[in-house]
Design an enzyme around this catalytic site. Sequence first.
Site, PDB file in Angstrom:
ATOM      1  N   MET A   1      45.157  43.126  67.380  1.00 26.37           N
ATOM      2  CA  MET A   1      44.734  44.800  67.865  1.00 26.37           C
ATOM      3  C   MET A   1      43.378  45.121  67.226  1.00 26.37           C
ATOM      4  O   MET A   1      43.131  46.455  67.242  1.00 26.37           O
ATOM      5  CB  MET A   1      45.865  45.677  67.156  1.00 26.37           C
ATOM      6  CG  MET A   1      47.192  45.215  67.632  1.00 26.37           C
ATOM      7  SD  MET A   1      48.372  46.635  67.563  1.00 26.37           S
ATOM      8  CE  MET A   1      48.481  46.897  65.874  1.00 26.37           C
ATOM      9  N   GLY A   2      42.413  44.224  66.949  1.00 24.87           N
ATOM     10  CA  GLY A   2      40.994  44.775  66.551  1.00 24.87           C
ATOM     11  C   GLY A   2      41.188  45.250  64.997  1.00 24.87           C
ATOM     12  O   GLY A   2      41.984  44.910  64.350  1.00 24.87           O
TER      13      GLY A   2
ATOM     14  N   ALA B   1      38.893  39.221  58.051  1.00 25.77           N
ATOM     15  CA  ALA B   1      38.783  37.569  57.782  1.00 25.77           C
ATOM     16  C   ALA B   1      40.216  36.871  58.215  1.00 25.77           C
ATOM     17  O   ALA B   1      40.155  35.856  58.515  1.00 25.77           O
ATOM     18  CB  ALA B   1      38.537  37.026  56.557  1.00 25.77           C
TER      19      ALA B   1
ATOM     20  N   HIS C   1      42.328  37.797  60.836  1.00 22.73           N
ATOM     21  CA  HIS C   1      41.928  37.445  62.296  1.00 22.73           C
ATOM     22  C   HIS C   1      41.043  36.343  62.618  1.00 22.73           C
ATOM     23  O   HIS C   1      41.489  35.392  63.366  1.00 22.73           O
ATOM     24  CB  HIS C   1      41.477  38.665  63.150  1.00 22.73           C
ATOM     25  CG  HIS C   1      42.344  39.975  62.842  1.00 22.73           C
ATOM     26  ND1 HIS C   1      41.964  41.045  62.231  1.00 22.73           N
ATOM     27  CD2 HIS C   1      43.539  40.553  63.274  1.00 22.73           C
ATOM     28  CE1 HIS C   1      42.761  42.018  62.033  1.00 22.73           C
ATOM     29  NE2 HIS C   1      43.791  41.591  62.669  1.00 22.73           N
TER      30      HIS C   1
ATOM     31  N   GLN D   1      53.890  49.488  70.235  1.00 20.04           N
ATOM     32  CA  GLN D   1      54.510  48.976  69.125  1.00 20.04           C
ATOM     33  C   GLN D   1      54.355  49.860  67.765  1.00 20.04           C
ATOM     34  O   GLN D   1      54.596  49.464  66.830  1.00 20.04           O
ATOM     35  CB  GLN D   1      53.959  47.675  68.751  1.00 20.04           C
ATOM     36  CG  GLN D   1      52.548  47.376  68.419  1.00 20.04           C
ATOM     37  CD  GLN D   1      51.972  45.972  68.422  1.00 20.04           C
ATOM     38  OE1 GLN D   1      51.889  45.298  69.426  1.00 20.04           O
ATOM     39  NE2 GLN D   1      51.644  45.458  67.191  1.00 20.04           N
TER      40      GLN D   1
ATOM     41  N   GLN E   1      50.794  34.362  59.391  1.00 20.34           N
ATOM     42  CA  GLN E   1      52.135  34.479  58.578  1.00 20.34           C
ATOM     43  C   GLN E   1      52.226  35.533  57.831  1.00 20.34           C
ATOM     44  O   GLN E   1      53.285  36.167  57.328  1.00 20.34           O
ATOM     45  CB  GLN E   1      52.090  33.077  57.594  1.00 20.34           C
ATOM     46  CG  GLN E   1      53.453  33.284  56.579  1.00 20.34           C
ATOM     47  CD  GLN E   1      54.644  33.209  57.573  1.00 20.34           C
ATOM     48  OE1 GLN E   1      54.856  32.311  58.573  1.00 20.34           O
ATOM     49  NE2 GLN E   1      55.620  33.837  57.159  1.00 20.34           N
ATOM     50  N   LYS E   2      51.176  36.238  57.768  1.00 22.51           N
ATOM     51  CA  LYS E   2      51.079  37.798  57.178  1.00 22.51           C
ATOM     52  C   LYS E   2      52.297  38.709  57.895  1.00 22.51           C
ATOM     53  O   LYS E   2      52.872  39.417  57.208  1.00 22.51           O
ATOM     54  CB  LYS E   2      49.812  38.360  57.452  1.00 22.51           C
ATOM     55  CG  LYS E   2      49.771  40.007  57.343  1.00 22.51           C
ATOM     56  CD  LYS E   2      49.738  40.431  56.165  1.00 22.51           C
ATOM     57  CE  LYS E   2      49.433  42.144  55.989  1.00 22.51           C
ATOM     58  NZ  LYS E   2      50.259  42.885  57.086  1.00 22.51           N
TER      59      LYS E   2
ATOM     60  N   SER F   1      44.299  45.407  58.443  1.00 29.40           N
ATOM     61  CA  SER F   1      43.335  46.561  58.913  1.00 29.40           C
ATOM     62  C   SER F   1      43.693  47.815  58.527  1.00 29.40           C
ATOM     63  O   SER F   1      42.732  48.857  58.458  1.00 29.40           O
ATOM     64  CB  SER F   1      43.618  46.693  60.659  1.00 29.40           C
ATOM     65  OG  SER F   1      43.541  45.567  61.175  1.00 29.40           O
TER      66      SER F   1
HETATM   67  P1  AMP Z   1      46.951  42.434  64.273  1.00 30.91           P
HETATM   68  O1  AMP Z   1      45.735  42.941  64.687  1.00 30.91           O
HETATM   69  O2  AMP Z   1      47.268  43.434  63.037  1.00 30.91           O
HETATM   70  O3  AMP Z   1      48.033  42.638  65.324  1.00 30.91           O
HETATM   71  O4  AMP Z   1      46.990  41.160  63.887  1.00 30.91           O
HETATM   72  C1  AMP Z   1      46.640  40.096  64.791  1.00 30.91           C
HETATM   73  C2  AMP Z   1      46.904  38.641  64.018  1.00 30.91           C
HETATM   74  O5  AMP Z   1      46.133  38.621  63.032  1.00 30.91           O
HETATM   75  C3  AMP Z   1      48.472  38.734  63.997  1.00 30.91           C
HETATM   76  O6  AMP Z   1      48.920  37.529  64.241  1.00 30.91           O
HETATM   77  C4  AMP Z   1      48.422  38.760  62.422  1.00 30.91           C
HETATM   78  O7  AMP Z   1      49.735  38.483  61.987  1.00 30.91           O
HETATM   79  C5  AMP Z   1      47.282  38.258  61.934  1.00 30.91           C
HETATM   80  N1  AMP Z   1      46.917  38.629  60.697  1.00 30.91           N
HETATM   81  C6  AMP Z   1      46.812  39.984  60.282  1.00 30.91           C
HETATM   82  N2  AMP Z   1      46.512  39.853  58.717  1.00 30.91           N
HETATM   83  C7  AMP Z   1      46.336  38.706  58.475  1.00 30.91           C
HETATM   84  C8  AMP Z   1      46.132  38.000  57.004  1.00 30.91           C
HETATM   85  N3  AMP Z   1      45.689  38.481  56.166  1.00 30.91           N
HETATM   86  N4  AMP Z   1      45.934  36.628  57.270  1.00 30.91           N
HETATM   87  C9  AMP Z   1      46.117  35.968  58.093  1.00 30.91           C
HETATM   88  N5  AMP Z   1      46.605  36.565  59.420  1.00 30.91           N
HETATM   89  C10 AMP Z   1      46.583  37.799  59.461  1.00 30.91           C
END
Ligand code: AMP
Length: 276
Positions: A27-28, A32, A34, A58, A145-146, A183
């Site tokens: 989602m941008g 690190a 991502h 979501q 896995q976060k 984020s």
């Molecule tokens: P989001 O932009 O929050 O939807 O995250 C995009 C992808 O990045 C998702 O698969 C998240 O689980 C992953 N992600 C977000 N934060 C972390 C993190 N700290 N470590 C590893 N992957 C992450």
Amino acid sequence: MERLTTFAELRAYASAAARPLGLVPTMGAVHAGHLSLVERSARECATTAATLFVNPAQFDDAGDFARYPRDTEGDLASLVEAGADAVFTPPEREVYPEGFATWVRMGGPALPLEGAARPGHFDGVATIVAKLLIGASPDAAYFGQKDGQQVAVVRRLVADLGLPVRVIAAPTVREADGLALSSRNRLLNAEQRRGATALHRALQAGAAALGEGAEAAEAACRAALAQEPQVLVVDYAALVDAETMEAWDGRGAAMLAAAVRVGGVRLIDNLLLNAD
Ligand code: AMP
């Protein structure tokens, strides 16, 4: 780098791309965490496509959606530097066209924890992930896995719809003090940022108590979170089966997961335990 904005462009790109093709949905507000997914895909796949779309479906809270950090140009540069060959940045109308009426409704692992706290959240996740997987037809899709429950939901979705893609879960990337990169961290003030470190400490305390049983692990986690009553409001702390998200029965991989509210910001984190 190719910037794609329509599903037709995404499909055309994917059908011409060198295989295997890895997909990294985001989602941008790229950080690190991502980038670790993009780097892993770039190592393992001949082509890596990232997606950048703040998915309104979501968000259960309009304020959270409005406040979500957005920095498309900065994100594009970071994603390319990490190894993305293409980035899909669809406008909202491309994802949800006029008259949109088809949703993926998730049960099973989507129901407890985040699903209970944020009604409709995983239906929104599953719907966009299904659209992206159908649109890009990648060989592998990378998730963090976060968001461990999201991983379980996506695995269930892929199995149930019979989508021919490998779902890869990559380890959580953390700050030096243990706080998982998110984020939303940039929305915390200094005091909140300090208090937020209790989340990871509490999960570690819970993990250390697992030898005494599931209840002891949850209790140790809650007790550690309760040490920051000024800053944190605990939403849940639960030890669940890593695949079904149901209460852990002592067999197979477990996930100790917690969610807290820090000011107006909701933070989640988890540790995988008892995994091979
Ligand atoms: P989001 O932009 O929050 O939807 O995250 C995009 C992808 O990045 C998702 O698969 C998240 O689980 C992953 N992600 C977000 N934060 C972390 C993190 N700290 N470590 C590893 N992957 C992450």
